[in-house]
Design a protein around this motif. Sequence first.
Motif, PDB file in Angstrom:
ATOM      1  N   TYR A   1      53.296  38.980  35.405  1.00  9.69           N
ATOM      2  CA  TYR A   1      53.083  39.136  36.844  1.00  9.69           C
ATOM      3  C   TYR A   1      51.848  38.359  37.277  1.00  9.69           C
ATOM      4  O   TYR A   1      50.863  38.270  36.538  1.00  9.69           O
TER       5      TYR A   1
ATOM      6  N   PHE B   1      46.156  43.648  32.407  1.00 10.91           N
ATOM      7  CA  PHE B   1      45.634  42.594  33.263  1.00 10.91           C
ATOM      8  C   PHE B   1      44.633  41.709  32.535  1.00 10.91           C
ATOM      9  O   PHE B   1      43.853  42.178  31.696  1.00 10.91           O
ATOM     10  N   GLY B   2      44.644  40.442  32.906  1.00 15.22           N
ATOM     11  CA  GLY B   2      43.603  39.538  32.493  1.00 15.22           C
ATOM     12  C   GLY B   2      42.385  39.670  33.393  1.00 15.22           C
ATOM     13  O   GLY B   2      42.427  40.407  34.376  1.00 15.22           O
ATOM     14  N   PRO B   3      41.308  38.932  33.076  1.00 12.68           N
ATOM     15  CA  PRO B   3      40.077  39.042  33.863  1.00 12.68           C
ATOM     16  C   PRO B   3      40.148  38.314  35.201  1.00 12.68           C
ATOM     17  O   PRO B   3      39.278  38.509  36.043  1.00 12.68           O
TER      18      PRO B   3
ATOM     19  N   LEU C   1      44.950  37.278  39.576  1.00 16.82           N
ATOM     20  CA  LEU C   1      45.102  38.098  38.373  1.00 16.82           C
ATOM     21  C   LEU C   1      46.481  37.903  37.766  1.00 16.82           C
ATOM     22  O   LEU C   1      47.481  37.824  38.481  1.00 16.82           O
TER      23      LEU C   1
ATOM     24  N   TYR D   1      49.144  38.446  40.561  1.00 17.96           N
ATOM     25  CA  TYR D   1      48.661  39.161  41.743  1.00 17.96           C
ATOM     26  C   TYR D   1      47.491  38.370  42.323  1.00 17.96           C
ATOM     27  O   TYR D   1      46.814  37.613  41.620  1.00 17.96           O
TER      28      TYR D   1
ATOM     29  N   GLN E   1      51.187  47.639  32.546  1.00 20.45           N
ATOM     30  CA  GLN E   1      50.781  46.258  32.747  1.00 20.45           C
ATOM     31  C   GLN E   1      49.336  46.091  32.276  1.00 20.45           C
ATOM     32  O   GLN E   1      48.475  46.893  32.620  1.00 20.45           O
TER      33      GLN E   1
ATOM     34  N   GLY F   1      42.716  45.588  47.237  1.00 19.70           N
ATOM     35  CA  GLY F   1      43.435  45.760  45.986  1.00 19.70           C
ATOM     36  C   GLY F   1      44.299  44.542  45.702  1.00 19.70           C
ATOM     37  O   GLY F   1      44.550  43.724  46.589  1.00 19.70           O
ATOM     38  N   PRO F   2      44.746  44.391  44.464  1.00 16.45           N
ATOM     39  CA  PRO F   2      45.630  43.269  44.132  1.00 16.45           C
ATOM     40  C   PRO F   2      46.931  43.335  44.931  1.00 16.45           C
ATOM     41  O   PRO F   2      47.454  44.420  45.200  1.00 16.45           O
TER      42      PRO F   2
ATOM     43  N   GLN G   1      43.886  39.058  44.536  1.00 20.65           N
ATOM     44  CA  GLN G   1      42.973  40.087  45.013  1.00 20.65           C
ATOM     45  C   GLN G   1      41.888  39.450  45.870  1.00 20.65           C
ATOM     46  O   GLN G   1      41.021  38.731  45.375  1.00 20.65           O
TER      47      GLN G   1
ATOM     48  N   ARG H   1      38.701  33.239  39.529  1.00 20.12           N
ATOM     49  CA  ARG H   1      38.088  33.305  40.866  1.00 20.12           C
ATOM     50  C   ARG H   1      38.181  31.928  41.491  1.00 20.12           C
ATOM     51  O   ARG H   1      37.527  30.993  41.041  1.00 20.12           O
TER      52      ARG H   1
END
Lengths: 116, 113
Positions: free
Chosen positions: A33, A107-109, A91, A35, A105, A42-43, A37, A112
């Motif tokens: 996935y 998540f990666g970091p 994300l 996303y 799920q 929120g994402p 943010q 940015r």
Amino acid sequence: GAGVSQTPSNKVTEKGKYVELRCDPISGHTALYWYRQSLGQGPEFLIYFQGTGAADDSGLPNDRFFAVRPEGSVSTLKIQRTERGDSAVYLCASSPGTSGGSDTQYFGPGTRLTVL
Amino acid sequence: QKEVEQDPGPLSVPEGAIVSLNCTYSNSAFQYFMWYRQYSRKGPELLMYTYSSGNKEDGRFTAQVDKSSKYISLFIRDSQPSDSATYLCATLPGGTSYGKLTFGQGTILTVHP
């Protein structure tokens, strides 16, 4: 063990440029996935891959955004003609793909992205 | 109106306090409810996962879902400075075959020693 990794961690670009953001999911995870943010939010869902195919891309904001996952592992989110409003943390998350929506799920970091 | 609403705070409490975090949602189709914790410059990590109404407890954390009022809560007992983070509620419709999560905007929590 290795989690989800994303590169680059930070990307600064100029308005109108093209960018690629990379996601390496957890090995063996078939679901992936993306996303987005925005600051203080929120994402928000962008796109979902099951294997190599984009099963749901309903969250992509417009046709400047595109994502691929050619071999069912690494995914790349591509943004053309970047705009200042694209600035956000992008994300990536992966899940085993074995329990449908109830899969956890991971998540990666995030990457940015700043568009000047 | 967003499908999931969450008070962004910020919320500041002393160490040892009980923290209550809340969300409301509007879509009756939501059946799965999650709480994620997100430290600064990190991705969200799953804390609690609840299906339908009821309570779920895990250590110092308790998640509550009240589907009749469309209200989701997370309680943190004996809060610690390491609990300082952004807490995100998230939901999924029932019968979904994949995890297209809908998140609240997150509540920033600071626990001071």
